[in-house]
Design an enzyme around this catalytic site. Structure first.
Site, mmCIF file in Angstrom:
data_model
loop_
_atom_site.group_PDB
_atom_site.id
_atom_site.type_symbol
_atom_site.label_atom_id
_atom_site.label_comp_id
_atom_site.label_asym_id
_atom_site.label_seq_id
_atom_site.Cartn_x
_atom_site.Cartn_y
_atom_site.Cartn_z
ATOM 1 N N ASP A 19 33.073 94.798 -3.088
ATOM 2 C CA ASP A 19 32.280 95.858 -3.712
ATOM 3 C C ASP A 19 32.394 97.159 -2.945
ATOM 4 O O ASP A 19 32.671 97.174 -1.728
ATOM 5 C CB ASP A 19 30.810 95.432 -3.804
ATOM 6 C CG ASP A 19 30.600 94.303 -4.798
ATOM 7 O OD1 ASP A 19 31.447 94.155 -5.692
ATOM 8 O OD2 ASP A 19 29.596 93.579 -4.678
ATOM 9 N N GLU B 250 34.563 88.932 -3.658
ATOM 10 C CA GLU B 250 33.454 88.154 -3.095
ATOM 11 C C GLU B 250 33.162 86.855 -3.832
ATOM 12 O O GLU B 250 32.879 85.838 -3.222
ATOM 13 C CB GLU B 250 32.144 88.976 -3.082
ATOM 14 C CG GLU B 250 32.194 90.203 -2.209
ATOM 15 C CD GLU B 250 32.444 91.427 -3.043
ATOM 16 O OE1 GLU B 250 33.286 91.344 -3.944
ATOM 17 O OE2 GLU B 250 31.811 92.462 -2.794
ATOM 18 N N HIS C 208 29.075 105.970 -7.216
ATOM 19 C CA HIS C 208 29.153 107.278 -7.833
ATOM 20 C C HIS C 208 28.790 107.309 -9.307
ATOM 21 O O HIS C 208 29.006 108.310 -9.979
ATOM 22 C CB HIS C 208 30.556 107.863 -7.643
ATOM 23 C CG HIS C 208 31.649 106.996 -8.223
ATOM 24 N ND1 HIS C 208 32.287 106.034 -7.483
ATOM 25 C CD2 HIS C 208 32.188 106.948 -9.455
ATOM 26 C CE1 HIS C 208 33.192 105.434 -8.234
ATOM 27 N NE2 HIS C 208 33.148 105.973 -9.440
ATOM 28 N N GLU D 275 27.777 97.106 2.006
ATOM 29 C CA GLU D 275 27.900 95.668 2.224
ATOM 30 C C GLU D 275 29.321 95.203 1.915
ATOM 31 O O GLU D 275 29.911 94.417 2.657
ATOM 32 C CB GLU D 275 26.887 94.928 1.342
ATOM 33 C CG GLU D 275 26.564 93.526 1.803
ATOM 34 C CD GLU D 275 25.713 93.506 3.058
ATOM 35 O OE1 GLU D 275 25.755 92.493 3.773
ATOM 36 O OE2 GLU D 275 25.009 94.505 3.337
ATOM 37 N N ARG E 140 24.624 98.042 -8.045
ATOM 38 C CA ARG E 140 23.923 98.517 -6.851
ATOM 39 C C ARG E 140 24.261 99.988 -6.655
ATOM 40 O O ARG E 140 25.293 100.319 -6.077
ATOM 41 C CB ARG E 140 24.300 97.693 -5.619
ATOM 42 C CG ARG E 140 23.797 96.257 -5.693
ATOM 43 C CD ARG E 140 23.989 95.511 -4.370
ATOM 44 N NE ARG E 140 23.464 94.166 -4.462
ATOM 45 C CZ ARG E 140 24.174 93.100 -4.828
ATOM 46 N NH1 ARG E 140 25.451 93.247 -5.124
ATOM 47 N NH2 ARG E 140 23.631 91.898 -4.890
ATOM 48 N N TYR F 242 29.020 98.606 -11.807
ATOM 49 C CA TYR F 242 28.427 98.068 -10.585
ATOM 50 C C TYR F 242 26.922 98.306 -10.563
ATOM 51 O O TYR F 242 26.442 99.398 -10.866
ATOM 52 C CB TYR F 242 29.079 98.713 -9.365
ATOM 53 C CG TYR F 242 28.726 98.028 -8.075
ATOM 54 C CD1 TYR F 242 28.893 96.662 -7.925
ATOM 55 C CD2 TYR F 242 28.215 98.752 -7.001
ATOM 56 C CE1 TYR F 242 28.568 96.025 -6.741
ATOM 57 C CE2 TYR F 242 27.897 98.138 -5.806
ATOM 58 C CZ TYR F 242 28.070 96.759 -5.687
ATOM 59 O OH TYR F 242 27.741 96.140 -4.507
ATOM 60 N N ASP G 143 30.150 99.361 -2.027
ATOM 61 C CA ASP G 143 29.033 99.851 -1.228
ATOM 62 C C ASP G 143 29.214 99.440 0.237
ATOM 63 O O ASP G 143 30.242 98.900 0.633
ATOM 64 C CB ASP G 143 27.703 99.335 -1.782
ATOM 65 C CG ASP G 143 27.640 97.815 -1.814
ATOM 66 O OD1 ASP G 143 28.573 97.158 -1.318
ATOM 67 O OD2 ASP G 143 26.653 97.279 -2.348
#
Length: 900
Positions: free
Chosen positions: A98, A12, A373, A102, A328, A326, A100
């Site tokens: 990422d 990203e 996780h 998103e 989030r 990470y 997740d």
């Protein structure tokens, strides 16, 4: 595979791309998409043939499976072209966004737009270290379409909600307002708390605090404090015993007033005081779990005074540069490697006694904890201490890393141990009343995890001062029947306090406890409600604006389901079910929009707006005969006339008055300050006109009172009424203290500074909409302060005009900060102050600082990242001349690759 074939990895952000490229080597091209490359089209930007079709309202065909119409963002077209060019020379594509929802959606959109003909692999990792990247490369997976469905449903839901409800606010409250699924509920929580404060009535109560001396053995002669808790067996009332309307919750408690409390102090003078009971219990305190997104934001607010947006921005930078995992995540679990690393480090730093025999394992309480996780922790299989990263990190980045490191290490350390003692003292007053005092204290005998870290707490409504003795007090060795000496007794008066306002930390905590939204979105939610003026900041406290009161009232009265706490939480659970493959996206959206099982859908809720009385919605009763109204130009008060037959009184409400501070008394003060005739300052000796100071819709100002013009002769046209001179008060002037001399200076503006000897143009100093400035013909230049309007000389004005013009009348200024050479352009990067605020520049590319950035805290890496993103967007393109659009085919449905 040819000799020139390469593997393309797409992430990203540019910072993430630089870090990963260093781990992958020469056979890989690592490129950043710079976030999402496409989104739902704006209805106004739809192709001409679609503006009358089913997509015209939302860019979503609600009648045919809620099919979305996506377009590549205008500033991402160049980026897409670059990615396609790189893909032509690649033999494999790795989507490394990422892990997740998103990130999964970004990967899917890249797949849909790039349409690769080479093998595609999904590469996921929760930390950016060499080991993690190599493991991710060796163990790729397929795209998770369930996560994509959940994110897409959220995006469509937000578009439907916003586009249906926001226009209602425009028509009934004010243009430019917006409604959102989570932001509206968060605003409601802040408004509800302010309503509680407005309805609150303080209760006065008294208590007695004493200082006593006693103890056995080595503690003999120890002085300690205790508070009166009962008289003749009746509990003495404290702040917790009162309702918000100042009445007692339990009529059996004893409410002491000043006379009773001081009388008891006198009656206890010289009384014998003995220990009536002693109770001691073991004390154990466990360490807090490692950080989730929510708890990190809360602690950053409490300990570092960092708002949610700044905390997440800083955490993003730490993650992308390989310092933390990470950021989030809803999970509090640690991997086996992380647990081993934390235990090793705690042993090295504090000793083996500070480590429990077995590792600690944490489980998330939230049933929807599935974004990632692992908890937020230092990256790697062995952690770098704050001392080891101090050379590479500074400012907020170092402070946040240190906080994460301490919390992670402490989570694997031993419990804090100690004992808590509670003592009751009893004495008989001269009038026979039996007074009972209480004291308590905790003694920590083994600090355990407290040696590394202690979790912060939100401000509590009832302070520890109301607890007996205070929790950290050290008590002497006392036993039942021991006598103690009374050193002093003092009667103290108190008032109950209203519920505390939300801070960012406590609002995030409340949203999470209610299951509203996702922790990864809280920073954006709070940014939205503050940026759009629904919530204002007062220090750490969040204060709702009057516009927020109108918006929430409209939603409560006409869209109660959409702003219901439980309904909003259920929507979040439904999105989790879609992500788990337990619910169908289209079926769920149909129920929400069209309704199901007799329940109204969003479409029907907004169908009839005629029932909404805009004037009533924008009115809040302050007191009898006084109403606050939210008007087009801001809030104002409207009151009954001060005399019979008079006009209704009106007064603007300054922004610095919080809603709970606007009492009837304060309203009367504002009416008085904004009286129709204003405050008379005196007479202008030149014109003979009376000069007054008034408070207007746009702030305080001075003006002259002109005499009424004479009536024209019969048959003659009435002349136009002359306009009085007016002048706004400077920022450092006060309406209550401004005098005639200052008023006449304001009315004399614009001031003639002199004449330019070269052009012959007159130079004047004025005060305008954007502040003080000079004017010479059509050339304007800004001044740095309002005082310069009266003080600047002709030579100083000519010096300003000799400088090159920058923006709206601004002259060249020194850089605010120097940040070194940009790694891409090789040019020096500085921070400057511009028309739209501070920005970074290397002399060729300019990038405005984001809301979360500041001149004081911005780092060189952050500046390089902003410039890289701006370069990636490319120069703004001029609009092509309008031409008749060519006939286009109906838009194709989304490719089946989404489900493959």
């Amino acid at each position: 595979m040819t000799a020139t074939a390469r593997k393309l990895v797409i992430v990203e952000s540019p910072a993430k791309a630089r870090t990963i490229a260093g781990y992958l080597g020469s056979g890989f091209d690592v490129e950043a998409s710079v976030g999402h490359i496409r989104d739902l089209a704006q209805p106004s930007e739809l192709p001409a043939e679609m503006k009358k079709g089913p997509y015209k309202k939302f860019a979503i065909d609600v009648e045919n499976g809620f099919d979305p119409y996506y377009v590549v963002d205008a500033d991402k077209k160049k980026k897409v072209s670059e990615l396609k060019k790189l893909l032509k020379d690649a033999d494999e594509l790795y989507l490394a966004t990422d892990e997740d929802r998103e990130g999964e959606a970004i990967a899917w959109h890249l797949l849909e737009v790039l349409k690769p003909k080479v093998p595609v692999k999904r590469m996921v990792f929760h930390e950016i270290t060499r080991e993690a990247i190599q493991r991710a490369l060796a163990e790729p997976r397929d795209l998770d379409t369930r996560l994509v469905d959940a994110q897409e449903t959220r995006r469509l839901l937000d578009r439907l909600y916003g586009y249906e409800v926001s226009p209602v606010l425009w028509r009934k409250v004010r243009q430019g307002l917006s409604a959102g699924r989570v932001q509206s509920v968060a605003t409601r929580m802040v408004v509800d708390r302010e309503r509680e404060r407005m309805a609150f009535r303080a209760a006065e109560y008294w208590d007695v605090k004493g200082s006593f001396t006693g103890g056995r053995g080595a503690t003999s002669g120890t002085t300690f404090g205790a508070r009166l808790v009962a008289v003749d067996g009746a509990k003495v009332a404290t702040g917790k015993d009162f309702r918000d309307d100042a009445t007692l919750k339990n009529q059996k408690v004893l409410h002491l007033d000043e006379a009773t409390a001081t009388g008891l102090v006198s009656a206890l003078e010289g009384a014998d005081v003995t220990v009536s009971s002693v109770e001691e219990k073991p004390y154990t305190r466990r360490p807090a779990a490692p950080f989730t997104t929510s708890t990190l934001q809360q602690e950053a607010s409490r300990k570092l005074r960092m708002n949610s947006r700044a905390a997440m921005r800083t955490a993003q930078t730490l993650y992308e540069n390989g310092y933390i995992t990470y950021m989030r995540t809803d999970s509090v679990a640690l991997s086996g490697q992380a647990i081993d690393a934390a235990r090793r480090q705690a042993t090295e730093l504090y000793g083996a006694d500070f480590i429990p025999a077995k590792p600690r394992f944490y489980a998330s309480k939230s049933k929807g904890a599935q974004e990632a996780h692992e908890a937020i922790r230092p990256a790697g299989d062995s952690f770098r201490t704050p001392a080891q990263v101090s050379g590479a990190l500074s400012g907020d980045e170092f402070r946040l890393y240190e906080l994460i490191w301490k919390r992670t290490v402490a989570s694997q350390m031993a419990d804090a141990k100690g004992s808590t003692a509670s003592v009751r003292l009893q004495g008989t007053a001269s009038d026979g009343r039996v007074a009972e005092f209480a004291a308590s204290g905790t003694v920590i005998t083994f600090r355990g995890f407290l040696a590394a870290y202690e979790e912060g707490r939100d401000v509590e409504r009832y302070s520890d001062g109301e607890n007996a003795g205070g929790k950290d007090a050290r008590l002497p060795d006392l036993q039942t029947g021991d006598g103690v000496a009374t050193d002093a007794l003092v009667a103290e008066g108190h008032e109950t306090s209203p519920p505390p306002r939300y801070t960012e930390a406590s609002l995030v905590k409340a949203l999470e406890e209610r299951g509203i939204g996702r922790p990864s979105t809280y920073a954006a939610t709070i940014s939205v409600i503050t940026d759009r003026g629904y919530v204002l900041r007062r220090g750490q406290a969040l204060v709702p604006s009057w516009v927020a009161f109108s918006v929430i009232r409209l939603l409560e009265e006409h869209f109660p389901k959409l702003i219901d706490y439980d309904f909003t939480a259920e929507m979040e659970s439904d999105l989790d079910r879609i992500a788990a493959g337990e619910a169908d996206r289209v079926d769920w959206l149909a129920g929400f929009y069209f309704g199901r099982d007799g329940a109204e859908g969003l479409q029907n809720l907004v169908a009839d707006l005629g029932e909404i009385d805009a004037r009533e919605i924008n009115s809040i009763a302050i007191a009898d005969g006084i109403t606050l109204r939210v008007g087009r130009y801001g809030p104002y008060l409207e009151g009954t006339p001060s005399e019979e037959g008079g006009q209704a009184r009106r007064a603007s409400v300054p922004d610095d008055i919080a809603p709970d501070e606007l009492t009837a008394e304060k309203a009367e003060e504002l009416f008085a300050a904004s009286a129709e005739d204003g405050r008379e300052l005196g007479v202008d000796p030149e014109s003979g006109h009376t000069i007054i100071a008034k408070n207007g819709r746009f702030g305080p100002y001075v003006t002259e009172v002109l005499p009424e013009p004479e009536e024209p002769a019969k048959g003659k046209k009435k002349p136009a009424k002359p306009k009085p001179r007016t002048g706004s008060l400077f920022k450092d002037m006060d309406l209550a203290t401004v005098d005639l001399a200052a008023a006449l200076k304001l009315l004399s503006l614009p001031r003639v500074v002199g004449t330019d000897p070269e052009s012959g143009d007159e130079i004047t100093a004025q005060n305008g909409r954007y502040g003080p400035y000079l004017k010479k013909g059509t050339d304007s230049r800004s001044l740095t302060s309002e005082d310069q309007i009266f003080d600047i000389t002709l030579d100083e004005a000519l010096e300003i005009y000799s400088q090159p013009k920058r923006g709206r009348g601004a002259t060249a200024a020194k850089p605010l900060k120097e940040l070194g050479e940009d790694p891409s352009s090789g040019k020096p990067v500085v921070v400057k102050d511009g028309r739209f605020g501070p920005y970074v520049t290397d002399g060729t590319t300019n990038a405005t600082l984001r809301a979360a950035d500041s001149v004081e805290t911005i780092t060189a890496d952050r500046a390089y990242e902003l410039l890289a993103e701006k370069r990636a967007k490319g120069p703004a393109k001029k609009k092509a001349p309008a031409r008749k659009p060519a006939a286009k085919k109906a838009p194709a449905k989304k490719a089946a690759t989404k489900k493959s």
